[in-house]
Structures are given as C-alpha cells and as structure tokens.
Scaffold this motif. Structure first.
Motif, PDB file in Angstrom:
ATOM      1  N   ALA B 113      86.156 -37.472 -45.819  1.00 33.79           N
ATOM      2  CA  ALA B 113      86.761 -37.939 -47.074  1.00 33.79           C
ATOM      3  C   ALA B 113      86.971 -36.782 -48.040  1.00 33.79           C
ATOM      4  O   ALA B 113      87.170 -36.977 -49.231  1.00 33.79           O
ATOM      5  CB  ALA B 113      85.884 -39.015 -47.706  1.00 33.79           C
ATOM      6  N   ALA B 114      86.938 -35.544 -47.516  1.00 36.74           N
ATOM      7  CA  ALA B 114      86.958 -34.362 -48.380  1.00 36.74           C
ATOM      8  C   ALA B 114      88.260 -34.208 -49.146  1.00 36.74           C
ATOM      9  O   ALA B 114      88.312 -33.504 -50.142  1.00 36.74           O
ATOM     10  CB  ALA B 114      86.701 -33.108 -47.550  1.00 36.74           C
ATOM     11  N   LEU B 219      88.207 -27.320 -48.319  1.00 34.59           N
ATOM     12  CA  LEU B 219      87.989 -28.261 -47.216  1.00 34.59           C
ATOM     13  C   LEU B 219      89.281 -28.889 -46.709  1.00 34.59           C
ATOM     14  O   LEU B 219      89.379 -29.254 -45.538  1.00 34.59           O
ATOM     15  CB  LEU B 219      87.008 -29.355 -47.649  1.00 34.59           C
ATOM     16  CG  LEU B 219      85.607 -28.838 -48.027  1.00 34.59           C
ATOM     17  CD1 LEU B 219      84.724 -29.984 -48.490  1.00 34.59           C
ATOM     18  CD2 LEU B 219      84.957 -28.118 -46.843  1.00 34.59           C
ATOM     19  N   GLY B 220      90.267 -28.995 -47.577  1.00 30.99           N
ATOM     20  CA  GLY B 220      91.547 -29.563 -47.159  1.00 30.99           C
ATOM     21  C   GLY B 220      92.201 -28.741 -46.056  1.00 30.99           C
ATOM     22  O   GLY B 220      92.770 -29.276 -45.116  1.00 30.99           O
ATOM     23  N   TYR B 265      88.846 -19.962 -53.172  1.00 31.70           N
ATOM     24  CA  TYR B 265      88.353 -21.315 -53.336  1.00 31.70           C
ATOM     25  C   TYR B 265      87.184 -21.505 -52.391  1.00 31.70           C
ATOM     26  O   TYR B 265      87.371 -21.375 -51.188  1.00 31.70           O
ATOM     27  CB  TYR B 265      89.456 -22.314 -53.000  1.00 31.70           C
ATOM     28  CG  TYR B 265      89.191 -23.717 -53.469  1.00 31.70           C
ATOM     29  CD1 TYR B 265      89.739 -24.200 -54.646  1.00 31.70           C
ATOM     30  CD2 TYR B 265      88.368 -24.569 -52.738  1.00 31.70           C
ATOM     31  CE1 TYR B 265      89.493 -25.490 -55.088  1.00 31.70           C
ATOM     32  CE2 TYR B 265      88.112 -25.853 -53.179  1.00 31.70           C
ATOM     33  CZ  TYR B 265      88.676 -26.313 -54.349  1.00 31.70           C
ATOM     34  OH  TYR B 265      88.417 -27.589 -54.779  1.00 31.70           O
ATOM     35  N   PRO B 266      85.986 -21.753 -52.859  1.00 32.44           N
ATOM     36  CA  PRO B 266      85.573 -22.061 -54.220  1.00 32.44           C
ATOM     37  C   PRO B 266      84.898 -20.907 -54.995  1.00 32.44           C
ATOM     38  O   PRO B 266      84.524 -21.121 -56.140  1.00 32.44           O
ATOM     39  CB  PRO B 266      84.532 -23.156 -53.986  1.00 32.44           C
ATOM     40  CG  PRO B 266      83.872 -22.746 -52.708  1.00 32.44           C
ATOM     41  CD  PRO B 266      84.917 -22.050 -51.901  1.00 32.44           C
ATOM     42  N   ARG B 444      80.520 -24.564 -47.344  1.00 36.51           N
ATOM     43  CA  ARG B 444      80.066 -23.389 -46.619  1.00 36.51           C
ATOM     44  C   ARG B 444      79.718 -23.784 -45.194  1.00 36.51           C
ATOM     45  O   ARG B 444      79.169 -24.868 -44.972  1.00 36.51           O
ATOM     46  CB  ARG B 444      78.821 -22.877 -47.352  1.00 36.51           C
ATOM     47  CG  ARG B 444      78.452 -21.485 -47.076  1.00 36.51           C
ATOM     48  CD  ARG B 444      77.877 -20.788 -48.307  1.00 36.51           C
ATOM     49  NE  ARG B 444      76.539 -21.212 -48.679  1.00 36.51           N
ATOM     50  CZ  ARG B 444      75.818 -20.612 -49.649  1.00 36.51           C
ATOM     51  NH1 ARG B 444      76.295 -19.567 -50.309  1.00 36.51           N
ATOM     52  NH2 ARG B 444      74.645 -21.064 -49.959  1.00 36.51           N
ATOM     53  N   VAL B 445      79.990 -22.940 -44.255  1.00 32.45           N
ATOM     54  CA  VAL B 445      79.600 -23.212 -42.875  1.00 32.45           C
ATOM     55  C   VAL B 445      78.288 -22.486 -42.568  1.00 32.45           C
ATOM     56  O   VAL B 445      77.323 -23.080 -42.095  1.00 32.45           O
ATOM     57  CB  VAL B 445      80.701 -22.775 -41.887  1.00 32.45           C
ATOM     58  CG1 VAL B 445      80.249 -22.994 -40.457  1.00 32.45           C
ATOM     59  CG2 VAL B 445      81.983 -23.540 -42.169  1.00 32.45           C
ATOM     60  N   ALA B 446      78.245 -21.172 -42.853  1.00 35.95           N
ATOM     61  CA  ALA B 446      77.035 -20.398 -42.569  1.00 35.95           C
ATOM     62  C   ALA B 446      75.902 -20.844 -43.490  1.00 35.95           C
ATOM     63  O   ALA B 446      76.124 -21.220 -44.634  1.00 35.95           O
ATOM     64  CB  ALA B 446      77.327 -18.913 -42.780  1.00 35.95           C
TER      65      ALA B 446
END
Lengths: 489, 489
Positions: B113-114, B219-220, B265-266, B444-446
């Motif tokens: 839902a990002a 995220l989009g 971003y961000p 963030r992924v990491a």
C-alpha cells in the motif's frame, strides 16, 4: 599544483544573454574540455563586463557552478576549474544506435500499436462517441459547479477507489438500467477499461496463466493480458457468442475468461443465454473468473439492453467492466469496475502502483451529470442517434447483400462487421479502397477462408456515412465483377 | 412435453413498480428455480393487471426475457419458461472465501500500500503541494479559455504522446530553468511519474533484469519495477548520494539505475558532481540506462537548482522524469518524460496499452499557465513559501540537535529527514507520538543501527508546523531522559 593560467571565456550565442545562457556556456566548456582542470576564470567583475551582463548575475552563475562542483573558489586567489571534472566523449549517432536498444520484451510490447486510436475520424475508423451531439455547454456548467462543490479538494489527493459521489451514482445507474444489484463499495473507478484490465490481470493471474479471449477479440484486452505476462488462449466465437465447449477443450484450466457478451467485439454477436450459463458453470467448477466487458452495452436499438452475466452469476466470480468513454466522450477518461468487496482494497493497492488515482473534477462532474438525470437522457438520445446511423449504414450497404455480403442482426453498438465468404475478395476491396477499412482478420487468431470489413461509424455524420457506404457498394460491385470474370476465365 | 401449468407471478417489493423491478423479479424467479422449465406465464394483459403496470411495459418485459432466452413465446399458446435454464445454486459466503483468492502475484502486489497517499494531510505526512497557495481562480479562468481554444477537441481523442502545446511549453521550461537542451518531440506526457516509470521499465528491461535503486528509496519506484518484473538492487546512499562503486560491486551488469539526484528521496542528499560522472561513466561502459527522477528539483532555497544528470550526459542514456504534481497540485495528474527521439514511438505504444492517453483539457490549461509566465511566478512564490516552512521546521526542531539528532543541510524540497544514531530511540519516539511519523527504516533495505523520522511538511500551515515541531521536541526530550536513565541504571 601547476601555475594556473587565465582563460578566455567561451562565446555566447545569445545577443542579450540570460542567466541560463551564461551558465550553459561555462558548464559546457568544462564538460567539453575547452576549460580544463586548474584553469583560472576571470573575476566576476571582468566576466560580467565581457559578457555584458550584471555583476550579480555573474556571481550567481559562478556560485552555482561552484555549488555543483564544476568550479572551486578560493578567497584571494580566484575561481578555478575543479579537479574532478573529466570531460566525457560524445558518442556518435551511429554508436548510440548500435547500443541503444530497448529490451527484448520492450521491443515486442512496443511493436504493438493496436491501442492507438486514429487521429482523424473518417469513414470507417470512427468508433468513438459522436461529440457533436454532446451537450457540452451543460457539461461546462456542471464542471464549474463540481469545482465549487469540491473547493480545495479539486486540487488535492482523491480516494484511489474513486470519488464516493460517482461510485454511488454508478451503482444506482447499474441497478436501474442494467438490472445489476451492487453497492457503491463494490464500484472502483479507473481512467479507462484498459487500465482496469491490467489491474485485474495482475490481481487474478500468475505469470504464464492462461486466459480465454474471444477469437476474434478486442486487441486492447489481448495487449493488457500479454503486458501482465499471461497467455491469451483464443476461443472461437460463433452465432451464439464464445464457444465455451471449444474453450474447455483448448484450455480447461484457464484462470480467467474475457468476454464481451452484449455485443461481441468485433463481430457484434450477443452471447446466448445457454452459453452464458455454460460459461458460469465452467467458472463454478474450475474456480476461475470472468471479466465481462460491457463496453457498449448501453446502445441497443431494439428491445432492452441484455441482462449482464454479472446479474446471472451466483458465485461472485464475474467482474463487470463498463466505460464512460463510449457513452459520454473518449477524453473523459473514466471507467468503472464492479468487484466483490473482498477485492476492493487489493485492487486499489495495485492500481496506485500503476498510476496513483483518478482526478476528482471529472468524477464530480460526471456524478452531477448522472444525479440530475442527464446521463439517462443522453443515453436515450445517443441510442436514437446511433440507431439511426446504423440504419443509414445498413440501408446504404443493402446492395452488397446480393453480392454475398452479410452482417450481424444484433441491433446494437457503434460498429458493424460486414462479412464475405471469400477472404481474398474482402482483402482486395480493402486494398483498392481509399476509405479507412479494418479487416476482421486483424482481430482474429485462427485462420479462416472468410474475412470481413470492420466499419466503425459512431462519430461519423450522416453525409459521410452515406458517402462511405455508397463508395463501398460501388467498389464491391466493381471488384466482384472482376473477380467473377477471373474465376470464369 | 408435459402439460404446462399456469403459475403465480413472483411478488414485487416496490409499491409503484418500474420496468426494472418487474423484469428483475421475473428473471430472478427463473434463476432461482421459483419458475421452472415449461411453466406457463399468464398473458401480458393479466400480468399487467396483477402488477398494476401498463400492458405496454409488460409486453416490453416479456419481450426482453424472450430475447434473452429466459422465456419462449408461441403465438396462440402463450409464454413459457424456456427449456435451457438450469437454476444455479448460490454459493455460501464461506465457500466463496475458500476459493476466491487472488493469484500469488496478485497477493504480493496487492499487499503493498506504499503508493497510497494519506487522505488527511497533517503533521508530518503532508508531502503534497500546499493547495491553499495555489492561484485557483486564475486556473479556472485559464481552464475555461483552454476549453474554448480546444473546442470539440476537448472531448475527442488526444495524441497519446501529449498535447503539442504542452510538450513545447515543457521543452522551453526545461531549457530555461533546468539548463536542459531538448526538443518538444522528445517530451512525452504521462498521468504521473509512476506511470512513466512503469512504461520505462517495460521498454528497457527484460523480466528478471536488475535495476539499481537507492537505499533508502522512493517506494513507488521499487513498486513499479517489481510490477514490471524487474529485480531492484539496493545501492547505499551516503553524503554524496548514490554510492556508485557499491553498485558496481553488487550488480555491475544492472541494466538501469533509478536515481533522485537533486534531492534524494528520502534522505534529502544531493548527488555530488563526482558521483554524477561516475554514474555516467558506468552507464557508458556497460550500455545501461539512468532514470533521473527530478521529482522536486524546482524547490531549492539557496543558490540555483542543480544541473540535472541529463544535461551532463553525452551518450543519450539518461531519461529525465519530472512531475507537475509537486510544483502545481497533485490532482493535476501530469508528468513528463524526456526521452531520446528513437524511443518516442515505442514508449507511446507501450503507454497506450497501459492506459490510452492523457485528457487534453488539463494539458491545454497547463500549457497556457506556462506560456503566460504563471508557472515561473508560481515556482518562485512556492519556493519562498516552502523555504520559509522548511526554516520554521528546522528552527522548531533546533533543540533536538542537542539530543544528537541531525538533518540534511541540502536546502531543498518539501520533506526533511531527521536522523539519530540510536534507532531504538527513534522508534520509541514514533511509537509514543500522536503525530503521523514515518520511519526512515521503512524506505531502507539494508539494516542499520541508526534510524530517522521522515517529516513531510509541504501542505502544512505554519501553525501546524510549529505545533508539530514543538510536540516532537518535547517528546524527544522526555524519551531521551527516560532512555538515558535506563542506560545508566
């Protein structure tokens, strides 16, 4: 560090240079190596004089180039070209062409121009709504009212499921005019049926899943399923519509069937009640889904519109798709999808990842148009208009019946398919004609001897219709004699 | 054939039944087996009396049900329920739930839902444009003029590449304000940057191709690449922006890099010139591509906007993406993509398969807004407005600096990331707060020890900004003492 040398400023093309001209010339000089590492720039006072610009402007430009890392400024010493800029070589056009290719997938998808509408409607490519008949003064008035009612909300973020006013108006319309029982919560607004199809394909299908499409088929649907990486399986259409048993023998395990039951695209056939039940029975047994695309179900010129599959479905496995592009005007960019409530949030999330949301102003205007009864009057009016056009066309084409041409008797829609058993003859007619004629075979997967001319007449005026029909009749007659002659010889 | 029996008509719920009520009651009676094969209906005269409707209406209803195959009519004998209708059993809600699942892919995509914006902007979820400051009277006036200038074209099909007036206005704007040299032919209009990203992903990538995304990332973009079946590879962002060398070591063969160089971003970092050249060098060597998303490049509160990557690129491998949602208003639904000319037709075909075209009226209005100089005044005004808001926010948060909080010094954009080295503390602040706070870790992924609060302030008024900042300062102070206490104990 080598002794910095003073440089000449690069020339400007503009007679009265603006900030952008000065900035661009200096930056490009660095990028192209005309100014190189360590070069000392003149003072901003001097540079401003040379370029005939203000000192303030020159300060701004030097400041920006320093901010960006092109220049280094040192109090007392001056401004220098920074160390870290290594000029890039420009690639030649040929080098670019060699390497600059789209992906394999991109090339395949990009080669498909089937979803582009013709830019100049003429006989017989004009399947869009007849906008000359649209009450546009009323529409602008309602749009102004919608803007007032929305206030600042006209500019802000809008519910990606659609504006509640419009969802409610559509639910009422569907109940009243299409015999569909649903709540406004089940209605989702999209920009177009095409967009809704893509979202549904992502929601319902895994990559590689099979989907029944009609053969011949609306090419936009085939494109949307392919784009979502599903495999369209063509199922033949006969006089009763999609041949469900043939679908079962080709791909019994398909997850989804895409159908246009009111007025098959492009043949114009209506799916019989028996076939409708066969389809629903298959869906029930195999836990699959149906997308019912009722793209022009509003326009039926004898009797009432046919009952949608959705209304016959007891398993909540039919998704009903309607568009306002055909019944209102194509640039409205509003379509709607009726979906079981449990799928409302999931498909809305998917839609936002494809393209945010639909703007509120046209939605509010459309809701007012429906609430005040203008939509039903407009539909009545346009049914009469299109019905008369269809009659004009059919009357005009009448002499072709003697040459063996046939057409669907389903009195509906804004296009007519004119068939002949000799495909070569049909293709010869198209080739010889200056009209914009589409062949049925373009929409067809299976090979067949017969072929047809797909005549889209919605946006044509009566004169163009009559002239187009007359031209076609004349041409068919000429070519028929020629063809018969050849056969005899 | 068994002797047909006469039947009672099903009851109607409506006191003054309309055509739809009568039709629906009869059809449902057949579908539910209340009326079954061979049952004989009363005459239309009789039925009309029973229902208290006109005979003509009753004729219509019987006629439609016969057309649809529910009834069979035989002159002299009467009207019967048709043979071929086998009543379907309604499935229970539980049965439906068990079988009615989206596809695996659908479930994964739908869970994201990002891309949904918050419906009520408040501190600090308000990253959209401040529509209170928008000159909406002027906009309506221009929209009326645009409607007049377009005439019937406002309702018809529009060029899917975008309206030429707007494409020209954007090319001029980019040349003048962003130092970008391009022709209007290279500008393609989309509804949103998100839509352009999806179309680019389809054009440039095969399924399974790797794409560099920034970590943390918008995220989009991640969603769009996943939807197009590409594999996003997170590349860390440091004080100079995307860490190109890290990208090389993680996925040197990636086909594409997605970056936000003006104002990441961000995090809000600007990509250094050195990194820009590293990125272009990689692109050149590996024949890959860059998407430069300049989503809020217009808003820089000190110095001039930074020079886009596009302007540094000599290989025509950078696609420049801009949106009017941030600089104008979010419901405008207009974004633009700058693309090498050889890709214009291919990407337009792809776009039409996703969602037809962008409606002409907002495009024409926007073109007038730009041509008459309102866009540049509006940008200047909004830069001042947002700059002041940013200052108010930063001033309000100043006491947090003493508690170890830091923020980007890049004076740009409509959001601020406030960082702290102790992630637990940051998360405790968010949990305890009644403000709408997003965590950096969401983007963030990491994994990292530190975390941050992502404050989106564009649409907030000064009072909410000050109140929000004060609340946050107070809360951080309280929790800091508590946390320190715990650490000491």
């Amino acid at each position: 560090m080598r002794k910095p040398k003073g440089v000449f400023l690069p020339p400007l093309r503009a007679a009265r240079p603006k900030r952008g001209d000065v900035y661009g010339a200096l930056r490009d000089a660095v990028l192209q190596g005309v100014l190189s590492h360590g070069d000392r720039l003149p003072s901003t006072r001097k540079a401003a004089e040379d370029y005939g610009v203000s000192r303030g402007l020159m300060e701004e430009v030097f400041g920006q180039l320093a901010d960006e890392g092109f220049f280094e400024r040192s109090v007392g010493r001056g401004t220098f070209v920074a160390a870290r800029v290594a000029p890039l070589e420009h690639s030649s056009r040929r080098e670019r062409r060699r390497s600059a290719n789209a992906s394999r997938r991109g090339q395949v998808v990009a080669a498909n121009a089937a979803c582009r509408e013709p830019e100049n409607p003429r006989a017989f490519n004009a399947g869009t709504a007849d906008i000359r008949e649209f009450p546009w003064r009323l529409w602008w008035r309602l749009q102004n009212r919608a803007a007032r009612e929305l206030g600042h909300a006209a500019f802000g973020f809008a519910d990606p499921r659609g504006l509640s006013n419009l969802r409610e108006a559509i639910a009422r319309y569907l109940a009243q005019f299409r015999g569909i029982r649903c709540t406004a919560k089940q209605v989702i607004i999209f920009n177009s049926a095409q967009q809704a199809l893509m979202a549904l394909a992502v929601l319902l299908l895994n990559r590689g899943d099979e989907v029944w499409i009609e053969d011949p088929c609306y090419l936009g649907a085939r494109a949307a399923f392919r784009l979502a990486d599903a495999i369209p399986v063509p199922v033949p259409v006969d006089k009763e519509g999609i041949h469900v048993m043939a679908g079962l023998s080709r791909a019994a395990r398909a997850r989804l069937a895409y159908v246009t039951p009111s007025h098959q695209y492009p043949t114009g056939v209506a799916v019989s009640l028996e076939r409708r039940f066969e389809l629903l029975e298959w869906v029930k047994r195999s836990n699959s889904w149906v997308i019912e695309d009722d793209y022009d179900g509003e326009f039926r010129y004898a009797g009432q519109p046919l009952s949608p599959l959705y209304a016959l479905d007891t398993q909540a496995r039919v998704f009903y798709l309607g568009t306002l592009s055909k019944s209102m005007f194509i640039s409205l960019r509003l379509a709607y999808l009726l979906i079981p409530e449990e799928f409302v949030e999931p498909i809305t999330n998917i839609r936002t990842q494809m393209d945010g949301f639909t703007p509120p102003l046209p939605q509010m205007t459309m809701a007012l148009f429906m609430d005040e009864g203008h939509f039903s009057s407009h539909l009545r009016k346009m049914s009469a208009v299109y019905g008369a056009k269809r009659k004009t066309l059919v009357d005009g084409l009448a002499p072709m019946a003697e040459l063996g041409w046939t057409w669907s008797s389903n009195p509906a829609g804004v296009h007519l398919l004119v068939m002949h058993s000799k495909g070569d003859y049909v293709r010869a007619v198209r080739k010889a004609s200056k009209l914009d004629l589409a062949l049925l075979s373009r929409y067809r997967v299976a090979r067949a001897r017969s072929d047809g001319l797909f005549l889209r007449f919605g946006a044509l005026d009566v004169e163009s219709l009559q002239a187009g029909a007359a031209e076609l009749v004349k041409l068919c007659g000429n070519l028929d004699r020629k063809c018969s002659g050849e056969v005899v010889r």
